[in-house]
Write a protein that holds these residues in place. Structure first.
Motif, PDB file in Angstrom:
ATOM      1  N   LYS A 177      -0.718  -1.400  10.822  1.00 38.44           N
ATOM      2  CA  LYS A 177      -0.734   0.053  10.796  1.00 38.44           C
ATOM      3  C   LYS A 177      -0.400   0.563   9.392  1.00 38.44           C
ATOM      4  O   LYS A 177      -1.093   1.436   8.864  1.00 38.44           O
ATOM      5  N   SER A 180      -3.203  -0.054   7.040  1.00 37.27           N
ATOM      6  CA  SER A 180      -4.286   0.916   7.223  1.00 37.27           C
ATOM      7  C   SER A 180      -3.917   2.240   6.572  1.00 37.27           C
ATOM      8  O   SER A 180      -4.743   2.863   5.899  1.00 37.27           O
ATOM      9  N   ALA A 181      -2.659   2.668   6.798  1.00 35.58           N
ATOM     10  CA  ALA A 181      -2.237   3.960   6.257  1.00 35.58           C
ATOM     11  C   ALA A 181      -2.311   3.953   4.732  1.00 35.58           C
ATOM     12  O   ALA A 181      -2.754   4.922   4.113  1.00 35.58           O
ATOM     13  N   GLN A 182      -1.895   2.842   4.124  1.00 32.65           N
ATOM     14  CA  GLN A 182      -1.925   2.799   2.657  1.00 32.65           C
ATOM     15  C   GLN A 182      -3.352   2.611   2.137  1.00 32.65           C
ATOM     16  O   GLN A 182      -3.686   3.110   1.072  1.00 32.65           O
ATOM     17  N   LYS A 183      -4.160   1.906   2.903  1.00 34.26           N
ATOM     18  CA  LYS A 183      -5.571   1.788   2.512  1.00 34.26           C
ATOM     19  C   LYS A 183      -6.210   3.159   2.525  1.00 34.26           C
ATOM     20  O   LYS A 183      -7.041   3.487   1.685  1.00 34.26           O
ATOM     21  N   ALA A 184      -5.815   3.975   3.527  1.00 32.59           N
ATOM     22  CA  ALA A 184      -6.355   5.332   3.611  1.00 32.59           C
ATOM     23  C   ALA A 184      -5.941   6.143   2.393  1.00 32.59           C
ATOM     24  O   ALA A 184      -6.564   7.132   2.058  1.00 32.59           O
ATOM     25  N   ARG A 185      -4.862   5.727   1.722  1.00 32.93           N
ATOM     26  CA  ARG A 185      -4.443   6.413   0.496  1.00 32.93           C
ATOM     27  C   ARG A 185      -4.992   5.689  -0.736  1.00 32.93           C
ATOM     28  O   ARG A 185      -4.529   5.923  -1.853  1.00 32.93           O
ATOM     29  N   GLY A 186      -5.906   4.774  -0.519  1.00 37.13           N
ATOM     30  CA  GLY A 186      -6.626   4.194  -1.640  1.00 37.13           C
ATOM     31  C   GLY A 186      -6.078   2.906  -2.220  1.00 37.13           C
ATOM     32  O   GLY A 186      -6.485   2.495  -3.298  1.00 37.13           O
ATOM     33  N   VAL A 187      -5.136   2.247  -1.513  1.00 39.83           N
ATOM     34  CA  VAL A 187      -4.658   0.960  -2.011  1.00 39.83           C
ATOM     35  C   VAL A 187      -5.803  -0.035  -1.971  1.00 39.83           C
ATOM     36  O   VAL A 187      -6.538  -0.104  -0.998  1.00 39.83           O
ATOM     37  N   PRO A 203       3.834  -0.999  -1.493  1.00 37.37           N
ATOM     38  CA  PRO A 203       3.756   0.100  -0.516  1.00 37.37           C
ATOM     39  C   PRO A 203       3.707  -0.386   0.930  1.00 37.37           C
ATOM     40  O   PRO A 203       3.818   0.413   1.845  1.00 37.37           O
ATOM     41  N   ILE A 206       7.901  -2.218   1.628  1.00 46.79           N
ATOM     42  CA  ILE A 206       9.042  -1.301   1.739  1.00 46.79           C
ATOM     43  C   ILE A 206       9.060  -0.574   3.090  1.00 46.79           C
ATOM     44  O   ILE A 206      10.058  -0.636   3.798  1.00 46.79           O
ATOM     45  N   PRO A 207       7.951   0.064   3.507  1.00 47.01           N
ATOM     46  CA  PRO A 207       8.001   0.693   4.831  1.00 47.01           C
ATOM     47  C   PRO A 207       8.256  -0.312   5.951  1.00 47.01           C
ATOM     48  O   PRO A 207       8.933  -0.007   6.924  1.00 47.01           O
ATOM     49  N   ILE A 210      11.995  -1.067   6.071  1.00 51.91           N
ATOM     50  CA  ILE A 210      12.726   0.071   6.621  1.00 51.91           C
ATOM     51  C   ILE A 210      12.551   0.117   8.132  1.00 51.91           C
ATOM     52  O   ILE A 210      13.502   0.282   8.881  1.00 51.91           O
ATOM     53  N   ARG A 214      15.343  -0.345  11.095  1.00 51.37           N
ATOM     54  CA  ARG A 214      15.504   0.726  12.070  1.00 51.37           C
ATOM     55  C   ARG A 214      15.374   0.175  13.493  1.00 51.37           C
ATOM     56  O   ARG A 214      16.173   0.453  14.375  1.00 51.37           O
TER      57      ARG A 214
END
Lengths: 267, 287
Positions: A177, A180-187, A203, A206-207, A210, A214
């Protein structure tokens, strides 16, 4: 890429192998591994391969899945075989060119090692394919329970393993997930130099860290809320029971492997 | 011409394993430029899978996706550039924050696009303002912010790439009503100011009814319909039948109809409903 990880991947089914007590399967797998390592004669490996193939057929796990479990170790297999092939210099040479020398012994050892490792991985994969992670850790806890007498924290260890195994798919999903989210931001995950690839990992790592921390916190709270206080006086919802088929399977396997080892000693 | 188009789009998860599942089944759709599309559907209806095809995160098992008339998988190497043109905000996007300041996190996307530094700066400040984050927040760590602020920072991270199509997967999940309204009104404002196309996945029919100009309904991996809100909510029984709801006011009007007061209209906003009721009362001489 992440979907290729077969560790702890359970392949549900109702075959004979699936229905065996997990302790039986662990004992047989341990005996199988021991046989592979004690056996120095090709006959032992052939017998091991036959045994492994028979188990795969009985378990009705697709051969494709077994091959998939070998995929991550292809590099290890390749390196092992090349090292053995080129570094063993004794025996009858079959190929010589400048400093490269391939001997019959080298070739033989090389094939031998590859088959041994492949069988090892295929056999243990079969164990995890046919046994759900929870049953597996239950079984390990029971098998190790005599160690509790010498104050070894068996329950705690089993609980940690259960949790770790339980969270492997969760973390894989989470990684997917976040990726995908970071790929969507162009990684750019695929291309680039090594330095770029390392940078692309930050990127994601680190998430992931965290979120893992959690989750651990949340799980601890949830366990406390249900009054978890370790293994003392704790009963099991699912009792493990040895059946006739377990006894038969263990006896058969142990006889088989004992025979293989005997053959190895006397041949 | 349609900005986004799917043709026979099909996606199968885990093919060849016992967990095989067709998540999206032969979807044909054309979405016009500038539309505000509400995407609804039951959990597991395939809507999340569908939207991940629009920016090339998932490659269809079969079928095609077109952006501005061009097959996005025609040039596999440049699929990354499709993602700059179609921005996708995932569910709980705050879990993707990773930089040490909000500023750097919002700048991450534009920086990946290779924009010059002054353009990045301009975009970060502009988008932060657009989502209602003040200047002083930009220099703080994203992990110190409140839930709603984190969410808006993460959305800004995608908006800052100024995509032609902005897709948001349940951007208000888990927020309180105030945070929810703030985010939705900011998105609407952004839509108005930029004229971009927006796809908003939501479970709240009220939100969809209030903001969307078109509604896309997914049901059991198939496209159930793609139409104007009034037409979609007009299929009251079918929508209820698939376990979705309709806006409260539509339900009220449906009950009125069952009691013999048929106002002959498909109603989905309270404002319009009030007008209709006032008209009807006037007609009957009650006011």
């Amino acid at each position: 890429m992440l979907r290729d990880i077969t560790l702890g991947q359970y392949f549900p089914g109702t075959s004979f192998v699936h229905r065996l007590d997990p302790r039986t399967k662990i004992i047989i797998t341990a005996a199988f591994i021991a046989t592979l390592f004690i056996g120095s004669n090709p006959v032992c490996l052939e017998a091991g391969a036959v045994f492994c193939a028979a188990a795969v057929i009985v378990s009705r796990i697709p051969v494709k899945m077994i091959l998939k479990s070998l995929k991550p170790i292809i590099m290890i297999l390749a390196v092992t075989s090349l090292l053995n092939l080129f570094l063993i210099n004794s025996g009858i040479p079959i190929f010589e060119w400048k400093f490269i020398k391939i001997t019959y012994t080298g070739l033989r050892t090389s094939i031998f090692m590859v088959v041994r490792i492949a069988l090892l991985v295929a056999g243990t994969s079969l164990l995890t394919y046919t046994t759900s992670p929870i049953l597996l850790t239950d079984a390990i806890e029971r098998l190790m329970s005599p160690l509790a007498k010498i104050k070894f924290p068996v329950h705690d260890l089993a609980m940690m393993m259960t949790i770790a195994l339980r969270f492997v798919p969760t973390l894989i999903e989470e990684t997917d997930k976040i990726m995908s989210a970071q790929k969507a931001r162009g990684v750019d995950m695929d291309g680039g130099r090594i330095a770029d690839k390392v940078k692309a990992v930050i990127p994601i790592i680190i998430p992931l860290f965290i979120s893992a921390v959690r989750r651990a916190g949340e799980l601890a709270t949830a366990m406390e809320c249900r009054c978890y206080r370790g293994g003392e006086g704790r009963t099991k919802m699912r009792q493990l029971k040895f059946g006739v088929s377990d006894v038969l399977a263990i006896l058969f396997s142990l006889y088989f492997m004992a025979a293989v080892i005997l053959v190895n000693i006397f041949l | 011409m349609a900005i986004l188009k799917a043709e026979g789009l099909t996606y199968v998860y885990g093919s060849g394993t016992p967990f095989e599942k067709t998540a999206v089944d032969h979807v044909d759709i054309e979405i016009e430029r500038g539309e505000f599309v509400g995407v609804i559907g039951h959990t597991g209806s395939g809507k999340s899978t569908l939207i991940q095809h629009f920016n090339g995160l998932l490659q269809p098992s079969s079928g095609k996706v077109f952006l501005d008339g061009k097959d996005i998988w025609e040039d596999k190497k440049n699929i990354r550039y499709i993602r700059f043109r179609v921005g996708l905000v995932f569910q709980y996007p705050e879990y993707q924050l990773f930089e040490d300041t909000v500023y750097k996190d919002i700048a991450f996307g534009p920086r990946n696009m290779g924009l010059p530094e002054d353009e990045i700066d301009r975009r970060v400040r502009q988008t932060a303002e657009a989502v209602g984050l003040s200047e002083d927040i930009l220099e703080r760590s994203p992990f110190e912010l409140s839930g709603g602020q984190k969410r808006r920072a993460a959305i800004a991270g995608v908006m800052a790439m100024q995509p032609e199509v902005l897709i948001l997967d349940e951007p208000t999940a888990g927020l309180d009503p105030k945070g929810r309204d703030k985010i939705l009104s900011k998105i609407k404002e952004y839509h108005r100011n930029t004229g971009c196309t927006i796809l908003l996945v939501s479970h709240s029919m009220e939100d969809v009814a209030r903001y969307a100009s078109k509604i896309l309904v997914m049901n059991e991996s198939k496209l159930f319909c793609y139409d104007e809100p009034s037409a979609v909510f007009g299929r009251y029984d079918e929508i209820i039948g698939m376990g979705l709801s309709v806006p409260q006011i539509t339900r009220v009007f449906n009950k009125l109809k069952n009691r013999g007061i048929d106002l002959h209209e498909e109603v989905y906003t309270v404002k319009y409903a009030a007008e209709l009721i006032a008209n009807e009362l006037r007609k009957r001489g009650k006011i």
